[in-house]
Write an enzyme that holds these catalytic residues in place. Structure first.
Site, PDB file in Angstrom:
ATOM      1  N   ASP A 167       0.775  -1.234  -0.005  1.00 47.32           N
ATOM      2  CA  ASP A 167      -0.005  -0.089  -0.055  1.00 47.32           C
ATOM      3  C   ASP A 167       0.715   1.350  -0.062  1.00 47.32           C
ATOM      4  O   ASP A 167       2.008   1.424   0.501  1.00 47.32           O
ATOM      5  CB  ASP A 167      -0.976  -0.035   1.181  1.00 47.32           C
ATOM      6  CG  ASP A 167      -2.176  -0.950   1.153  1.00 47.32           C
ATOM      7  OD1 ASP A 167      -1.838  -2.030   0.290  1.00 47.32           O
ATOM      8  OD2 ASP A 167      -3.074  -0.592   2.245  1.00 47.32           O
ATOM      9  N   ASP A 168      -0.023   2.413  -0.378  1.00 52.81           N
ATOM     10  CA  ASP A 168       0.588   3.790  -0.128  1.00 52.81           C
ATOM     11  C   ASP A 168       1.619   4.196  -1.236  1.00 52.81           C
ATOM     12  O   ASP A 168       2.201   5.390  -1.026  1.00 52.81           O
ATOM     13  CB  ASP A 168       0.964   4.070   1.453  1.00 52.81           C
ATOM     14  CG  ASP A 168      -0.111   3.851   2.342  1.00 52.81           C
ATOM     15  OD1 ASP A 168      -1.254   3.630   1.760  1.00 52.81           O
ATOM     16  OD2 ASP A 168       0.367   4.033   3.529  1.00 52.81           O
ATOM     17  N   HIS A 186      -6.485   3.250  -3.826  1.00 57.74           N
ATOM     18  CA  HIS A 186      -6.361   3.539  -2.426  1.00 57.74           C
ATOM     19  C   HIS A 186      -6.497   4.888  -2.155  1.00 57.74           C
ATOM     20  O   HIS A 186      -5.715   5.693  -1.415  1.00 57.74           O
ATOM     21  CB  HIS A 186      -4.935   3.026  -2.193  1.00 57.74           C
ATOM     22  CG  HIS A 186      -4.665   3.110  -0.484  1.00 57.74           C
ATOM     23  ND1 HIS A 186      -5.794   2.386   0.283  1.00 57.74           N
ATOM     24  CD2 HIS A 186      -3.623   3.098   0.154  1.00 57.74           C
ATOM     25  CE1 HIS A 186      -5.168   2.362   1.460  1.00 57.74           C
ATOM     26  NE2 HIS A 186      -3.936   3.026   1.443  1.00 57.74           N
ATOM     27  N   HIS A 217      -5.383   9.766  -0.152  1.00 64.86           N
ATOM     28  CA  HIS A 217      -4.913   9.188   1.219  1.00 64.86           C
ATOM     29  C   HIS A 217      -5.118   9.920   2.561  1.00 64.86           C
ATOM     30  O   HIS A 217      -4.365  10.098   3.459  1.00 64.86           O
ATOM     31  CB  HIS A 217      -3.538   8.429   1.080  1.00 64.86           C
ATOM     32  CG  HIS A 217      -3.247   7.461   2.039  1.00 64.86           C
ATOM     33  ND1 HIS A 217      -2.799   7.449   3.509  1.00 64.86           N
ATOM     34  CD2 HIS A 217      -3.393   5.965   1.923  1.00 64.86           C
ATOM     35  CE1 HIS A 217      -2.805   6.476   4.214  1.00 64.86           C
ATOM     36  NE2 HIS A 217      -3.230   5.472   2.987  1.00 64.86           N
ATOM     37  N   HIS A 231       3.646  -1.895   3.275  1.00 66.31           N
ATOM     38  CA  HIS A 231       3.775  -0.584   2.464  1.00 66.31           C
ATOM     39  C   HIS A 231       5.018  -0.412   1.984  1.00 66.31           C
ATOM     40  O   HIS A 231       6.092  -0.568   2.717  1.00 66.31           O
ATOM     41  CB  HIS A 231       3.658   0.316   3.926  1.00 66.31           C
ATOM     42  CG  HIS A 231       1.994   0.378   4.337  1.00 66.31           C
ATOM     43  ND1 HIS A 231       1.925  -0.725   5.535  1.00 66.31           N
ATOM     44  CD2 HIS A 231       0.970   1.011   4.310  1.00 66.31           C
ATOM     45  CE1 HIS A 231       0.432  -0.225   5.421  1.00 66.31           C
ATOM     46  NE2 HIS A 231       0.158   0.408   5.045  1.00 66.31           N
TER      47      HIS A 231
HETATM   48 ZN    ZN Z   1      -2.871   3.405   3.136  1.00 66.11          ZN
END
Ligand code: ZN
Length: 287
Positions: free
Chosen positions: A89-90, A140, A144, A235
């Site tokens: 993620d991210d 996502h 964010h 991540h």
């Molecule tokens: Zn995230």
């Protein structure tokens, strides 16, 4: 000439309403009926307050299915085939993601990247490289935001559709899956996802690698009771730093991928191992 059998269209599939939403509808109807007898207003008010507290708690519980469908494991078919999914993620992150991609190549693994829309636009070459190497990019949100779970339906729709557009513009396909920032959400999310043809994905286990800097601890969290069908979360963006200053995901991944291989499991992307997006598409048409 062999006669052709006419194709019977599959019946529409509607995504089930979350249990908390179903109960909530009933509570609101009963509360309104009670208000017809004014003396019952304190009971009516108490019911509504408790109901909204339950909804808020359900939204703060990332793996909850109370607010609607939420993939926490791969399909039974994928589990039977010994598959697990690594989700990252991210990102994309200009320094970390290329190293993550090299590690995945070294172990011949495919992963799913839940990317932030504005980062995909800012690091388009890396996003394209993710797709070129056979991984998948999913949604996502566009920014964010820490306040995502406090947004109303309009704000959630903007965040999600902007990210869909940003990702499609760079990699040429629209995401099929969505993960909320930190997994936090509210009852407005499911109808927005439904209309966008997206399905919510959380995880089976996570390493808390945005806050934990001990690679051993993160690895232990991810591999404890590791089994086929698990969805694991790491991540490449917002990654905590290991004691030597490197992103902790880079320390954890070689050990994790070795542990997965030793357990006889095969890492796959979500698209090959979750129920088909047909349900989501039909859901969108049923709105
Ligand atoms: Zn995230």
């Amino acid at each position: 000439m062999t006669p052709t059998t006419p194709k019977i269209p599959a019946p529409p599939i509607r995504r089930p309403m979350g249990a908390a939403i179903q109960v909530s509808v009933v509570v609101h109807v009963v509360a309104l009926l009670l208000l017809l007898q004014w003396r019952f207003w304190p009971i009516s008010l108490a019911m509504l307050v408790v109901n909204h507290l339950v909804l808020a708690v359900a939204g703060l519980w990332p793996r909850s299915t109370l607010l609607g469908p939420n993939h926490r494991h791969l399909s039974a078919h994928a589990a039977a085939a010994g598959q697990v999914a690594l989700t990252i993620d991210d990102g994309p992150d200009p320094l970390i993601t290329p190293q993550v991609l090299d590690l995945l190549d070294r172990f011949n693994c495919k992963a799913t990247f839940f990317c932030i829309g504005e980062r995909v636009t800012a690091h388009a070459d890396i996003a394209r490289d993710i797709a070129r190497r056979g991984h998948h990019i999913e949604n996502h949100t566009q920014h964010h935001s820490n306040g995502f779970s406090l947004l109303g339906p309009g704000g959630m729709r903007r965040e999600i559709l902007q990210a869909q557009a940003s990702i499609a513009e760079v990699v040429g396909h629209r995401p099929q899956y969505f993960r909320a920032p930190a997994g936090l959400r509210n009852p407005f999310l499911e109808p927005v996802l439904c209309a966008a043809g997206l399905q919510l994905v959380s995880w089976t286990r996570r390493g808390f690698d945005t806050v934990a800097s001990d690679p051993g601890l993160i690895l232990a969290r991810l591999t404890r009771n590791l089994r086929a069908g698990d969805i694991l979360l790491l991540h490449d963006g917002h990654a905590a730093r290991a004691p030597d200053g490197s992103a902790v995901i880079l320390k954890v991944m070689p050990e994790l991928l070795t542990a997965i291989a030793r357990a006889g499991l095969t890492p796959v992307t979500l698209r090959g191992a979750l129920p088909s997006p047909t349900a989501a598409a039909l859901c969108a048409r049923a709105q």
